[in-house]
Design a protein around this motif. Sequence first.
Motif, PDB file in Angstrom:
ATOM      1  N   GLU A   1       3.850  -4.895   0.812  1.00 21.23           N
ATOM      2  CA  GLU A   1       2.971  -4.312  -0.201  1.00 21.23           C
ATOM      3  C   GLU A   1       1.557  -4.736   0.111  1.00 21.23           C
TER       4      GLU A   1
ATOM      5  N   GLN B   1      -0.973  -1.058  -9.287  1.00 16.58           N
ATOM      6  CA  GLN B   1       0.430  -1.160  -9.140  1.00 16.58           C
ATOM      7  C   GLN B   1       1.194  -1.981  -8.021  1.00 16.58           C
ATOM      8  N   SER B   2       0.473  -2.019  -6.861  1.00 14.16           N
ATOM      9  CA  SER B   2       0.813  -2.878  -5.794  1.00 14.16           C
ATOM     10  C   SER B   2       0.348  -4.385  -5.958  1.00 14.16           C
TER      11      SER B   2
ATOM     12  N   LYS C   1       2.952  -5.630  -8.258  1.00 13.00           N
ATOM     13  CA  LYS C   1       4.397  -6.105  -7.590  1.00 13.00           C
ATOM     14  C   LYS C   1       4.122  -7.405  -6.966  1.00 13.00           C
TER      15      LYS C   1
END
Length: 130
Positions: free
Chosen positions: A39, A57-58, A61
């Motif tokens: 990621e 979003q990454s 995560k």
Amino acid sequence: MLDINDGFSAYKSTSIDGRAAGADIHKLVLMLFDGFLDELESVTGHITQKRHDKKAQSIEKMMRILGGLEASLDLESGSEVAGNMKNLYEHCGQSLLQASLKNDLSFIDSVRTVMTNLQEGWKGLGSQVA
């Protein structure tokens, strides 16, 4: 309408879930490191290409993965190693936030170095246990 990406995501999730179900804690931690570093490479691309929504979003995560890594630590035993790793995970989390806020890859490079070194240490620990 069928989206091929949804199918691939489901396959990846099922594959990861299957590997996780049969893994010991050492393998699970290594899987978290692998996912984190994968990621991290995505974030580098997102920052470079100015894909801010995907970057966010990454980063989210990776923050969840850091939370999982921190949760795997046995802080109750009073181990200095566990405390140091917790501090490193927190440092990485802060660096990720800075990288996201400033779109600065130097923070990503710092995190990559720390997490790659920790991953190598876990791999070495696994070979000693085996």
